[in-house]
Design an enzyme around this catalytic site. Structure first.
Site, PDB file in Angstrom:
ATOM      1  N   VAL A   1     -42.649 -22.438 -33.155  1.00 14.08           N
ATOM      2  CA  VAL A   1     -44.031 -22.278 -33.729  1.00 14.08           C
ATOM      3  C   VAL A   1     -43.956 -22.334 -35.229  1.00 14.08           C
ATOM      4  CG1 VAL A   1     -43.685 -19.756 -34.098  1.00 14.08           C
ATOM      5  CG2 VAL A   1     -46.092 -20.636 -33.960  1.00 14.08           C
ATOM      6  N   THR A   2     -44.834 -22.957 -35.947  1.00 15.79           N
ATOM      7  CA  THR A   2     -44.953 -23.105 -37.401  1.00 15.79           C
ATOM      8  C   THR A   2     -46.279 -22.942 -37.803  1.00 15.79           C
ATOM      9  OG1 THR A   2     -44.033 -24.256 -39.126  1.00 15.79           O
ATOM     10  CG2 THR A   2     -45.243 -25.752 -37.557  1.00 15.79           C
TER      11      THR A   2
ATOM     12  N   LEU B   1     -39.569 -28.766 -39.575  1.00 13.46           N
ATOM     13  CA  LEU B   1     -39.759 -30.214 -39.087  1.00 13.46           C
ATOM     14  C   LEU B   1     -39.692 -30.205 -37.678  1.00 13.46           C
ATOM     15  CD1 LEU B   1     -36.755 -32.659 -40.045  1.00 13.46           C
ATOM     16  CD2 LEU B   1     -37.229 -32.256 -37.707  1.00 13.46           C
TER      17      LEU B   1
ATOM     18  N   CYS C   1     -40.402 -20.759 -36.610  1.00  9.24           N
ATOM     19  CA  CYS C   1     -39.034 -21.594 -35.443  1.00  9.24           C
ATOM     20  C   CYS C   1     -38.324 -20.760 -34.503  1.00  9.24           C
ATOM     21  CB  CYS C   1     -38.246 -22.027 -36.595  1.00  9.24           C
ATOM     22  SG  CYS C   1     -39.036 -23.521 -37.453  1.00  9.24           S
TER      23      CYS C   1
END
Length: 203
Positions: A73-74, A137, A167
């Site tokens: 998850v971001t 990323l 993350c």
């Protein structure tokens, strides 16, 4: 090396841009030029293919969108320069790991220009300064071509990262160019990052 077109999409909702990336990738052929898209998104949490929903701790009124990139998850939001990489990896003879390295090193090089030491982490893709994440990323490769990309924190609302386990890491701190003492607007930062990436791709 083949041509790369840089497009600035400005402030744009996440999901329509994601669908455009998918369509571009599905419709491209061997002659389609590669593109880099610079964009800034309204607030959104995105869940990668490996993400667990419990890492979204307190979304509040921010949408949560499951997507098809790798990773966990971001958060995306205003004040963040997002660079999407729509590249024909087969044509470039470029592997996914090499592309990840190019993206990470583009951020490292950009921050080095401002006297900031940044580094990737082998256990968590992205770029970090003193253990705090400054760039996230995530990629997808389909039909030999990449999409999604990297998000650089220029001056976003960093409190949003406290509403997730970024993350998948509990308590992972986020930082930004602004917090690191770099005064730069999102478009300027995004273009600088794109230029660094192009240098890596052409090297």
């Amino acid at each position: 090396m083949s041509e790369v077109i840089l497009k600035n999409l400005g402030l744009a909702d996440y999901e329509p841009v994601w669908r455009r990336m998918q369509a571009f990738t599905d419709e491209r052929d061997a002659r389609t030029p590669d593109e880099l898209w610079l964009v800034e998104h309204p607030p959104v949490f995105t869940l990668g293919l490996n993400a667990r929903r419990e890492h979204v701790l307190d979304p509040g009124d921010i949408p949560v969108v499951p997507v098809d990139r790798g990773g966990q998850v971001t958060y995306h939001g205003p004040g963040q320069a997002v660079l999407y990489v729509l590249l024909d990896l087969r044509r470039r003879r470029l592997g996914v790991r090499a592309l990840v390295t190019h993206l990470e090193q583009a951020v490292v090089s950009m921050l080095a220009d401002h006297g900031i030491r940044a580094e990737p982490r082998p256990d968590a893709p992205g770029v970090y300064v003193d253990g705090a994440k400054v760039a996230a990323l995530g990629l997808r490769v389909r039909r030999g071509a990449s999409y999604h990309g990297i998000a650089l924190n220029v001056d976003p609302d960093l409190s949003a990262f406290g509403r997730i386990n970024p993350c998948g890491f509990e308590g992972l701190e986020a930082t930004s160019l602004k917090r690191l003492g770099v005064e730069m607007d999102v478009e300027t930062a995004g273009r600088a990052l794109a230029e660094k990436l192009l240098m890596k791709l052409e090297g």
